[in-house]
Write a protein that holds these residues in place. Structure first.
Motif, short mmCIF file in Angstrom:
data_model
loop_
_atom_site.label_atom_id
_atom_site.label_comp_id
_atom_site.label_asym_id
_atom_site.label_seq_id
_atom_site.Cartn_x
_atom_site.Cartn_y
_atom_site.Cartn_z
N ALA A 102 1.02 -1.62 -0.31
CA ALA A 102 -0.30 -0.27 0.21
C ALA A 102 0.70 1.38 -0.17
N ARG A 103 2.02 1.28 0.83
CA ARG A 103 2.75 2.37 0.34
C ARG A 103 3.51 2.73 -0.67
N ALA A 104 3.80 1.49 -1.63
CA ALA A 104 4.42 1.70 -3.04
C ALA A 104 4.31 1.66 -4.10
N HIS A 105 2.64 0.93 -3.66
CA HIS A 105 1.22 0.83 -4.86
C HIS A 105 0.19 1.36 -4.87
N GLY A 106 0.18 1.81 -3.52
CA GLY A 106 -1.40 2.27 -3.23
C GLY A 106 -2.71 2.33 -4.90
N PRO A 107 -1.80 3.42 -5.70
CA PRO A 107 -3.04 4.09 -6.51
C PRO A 107 -3.29 2.65 -7.40
N VAL A 108 -2.59 1.30 -7.16
CA VAL A 108 -2.71 0.43 -8.28
C VAL A 108 -3.39 -0.46 -7.53
N MET A 109 -3.94 -0.64 -6.26
CA MET A 109 -4.48 -0.91 -5.30
C MET A 109 -6.27 -1.53 -5.75
N HIS A 110 -6.68 -2.96 -5.36
CA HIS A 110 -7.86 -2.86 -6.09
C HIS A 110 -9.09 -1.95 -4.65
N THR A 111 -9.88 -1.38 -4.95
CA THR A 111 -10.52 -0.73 -4.41
C THR A 111 -11.20 -1.19 -2.63
N PRO A 112 -12.25 -2.49 -2.84
CA PRO A 112 -12.21 -3.63 -2.36
C PRO A 112 -10.73 -3.60 -0.76
N THR A 113 -10.35 -3.39 -2.01
CA THR A 113 -8.99 -3.77 -0.36
C THR A 113 -8.47 -2.82 0.56
N VAL A 114 -9.02 -1.76 -0.05
CA VAL A 114 -8.94 -0.59 0.65
C VAL A 114 -10.11 0.12 1.66
N GLU A 115 -11.49 -0.53 0.98
CA GLU A 115 -12.18 -0.60 1.65
C GLU A 115 -12.55 -1.30 2.93
N ARG A 116 -11.98 -2.72 3.02
CA ARG A 116 -11.71 -3.28 3.89
C ARG A 116 -10.75 -2.95 4.95
N TYR A 117 -9.34 -2.70 4.17
CA TYR A 117 -8.54 -2.00 5.46
C TYR A 117 -8.91 -1.62 6.37
N ALA A 118 -9.78 -0.06 5.57
CA ALA A 118 -10.45 1.15 6.12
C ALA A 118 -11.30 0.09 7.12
N ASP A 119 -12.07 -0.54 6.61
CA ASP A 119 -12.95 -1.26 7.68
C ASP A 119 -12.47 -1.97 9.18
N ALA A 120 -11.72 -2.43 8.55
CA ALA A 120 -10.78 -3.24 9.48
C ALA A 120 -10.00 -2.39 10.61
N LEU A 121 -10.04 -0.66 9.98
CA LEU A 121 -8.62 -0.29 11.06
C LEU A 121 -9.59 0.70 11.41
N HIS A 122 -10.77 0.98 11.41
CA HIS A 122 -12.39 1.29 11.99
C HIS A 122 -12.08 2.36 11.62
N CYS A 123 -11.94 2.88 10.39
CA CYS A 123 -11.81 3.86 9.69
C CYS A 123 -13.29 4.58 8.57
#
Length: 133
Positions: A102-123
Motif C-alpha cells: 500500500a505504501r509503494a503501490h497504493g493507487p493500483v490497489m483494488h478498491t475493495p482491498t482499501v475499503e476492507r482495511y479501512a473497515d478493519a482499522l475502524h476508519c
C-alpha cells in the motif's frame, strides 16, 4: 457512483472518455460486477466534482484521495498484525503484504482491498463534493 454521475448529467460514455476506459467498464463498476483500481476510483470522484477522504472514529480526516492506501498502511503498522488480520478476515501474511504494498503501490490497489482495511482499522471512507468553483 451512478447517482452522482447522473446528478452531474454525465453519461457513461463521457465518463469513460475522461478516464480513458471503455463505457462497458464504467457500466460494470456501476452495477457492482467489477471494482476499479484505487487511482481510477479517485479519478471518478474528481470527474464528478468530488474528493475521497479517510476519517478515524472521531471524524478527524487522516488522508485524502491517492494517499489513503499509504495512510491505512501506516495505521496498520500501529496495530498488532494478528489484530488487523482478524478484523480484516485475512491472514497475518496478507496484512504484512498490505503494509508494504500500500505504501509503494497504493493507487493500483483494488478498491475493495482499501475499503476492507479501512473497515478493519475502524476508519471511514467518505466521498464529498469539492469546495470552491
Amino acid at each position: 457512483m451512478l447517482q452522482l454521475r447522473v446528478a452531474r448529467d454525465i453519461t457513461q460514455r463521457e465518463l469513460a472518455a475522461r478516464l480513458g476506459v471503455h463505457p462497458v467498464q464504467v457500466s460494470r463498476w456501476e452495477t457492482g460486477h467489477a471494482s476499479p483500481p484505487w487511482a481510477i476510483a479517485v479519478e471518478i470522484a474528481h470527474a464528478i466534482g468530488h474528493y475521497i477522504s479517510l476519517h478515524d472514529l472521531y471524524g478527524a480526516e487522516l488522508a485524502a484521495d491517492l494517499s489513503i492506501p499509504a495512510a491505512l498502511a501506516d495505521l496498520a503498522c500501529t496495530r498488532a498484525t494478528e489484530e488487523v488480520a482478524r478484523a480484516a478476515h485475512v491472514t497475518a501474511r496478507s496484512v504484512s503484504r498490505f503494509r508494504s504494498y500500500a505504501r509503494a503501490h497504493g493507487p493500483v490497489m483494488h478498491t475493495p482491498t482499501v475499503e476492507r482495511y479501512a473497515d478493519a482499522l475502524h476508519c471511514t471512507i467518505v466521498v464529498r463534493p469539492k469546495e470552491g468553483p
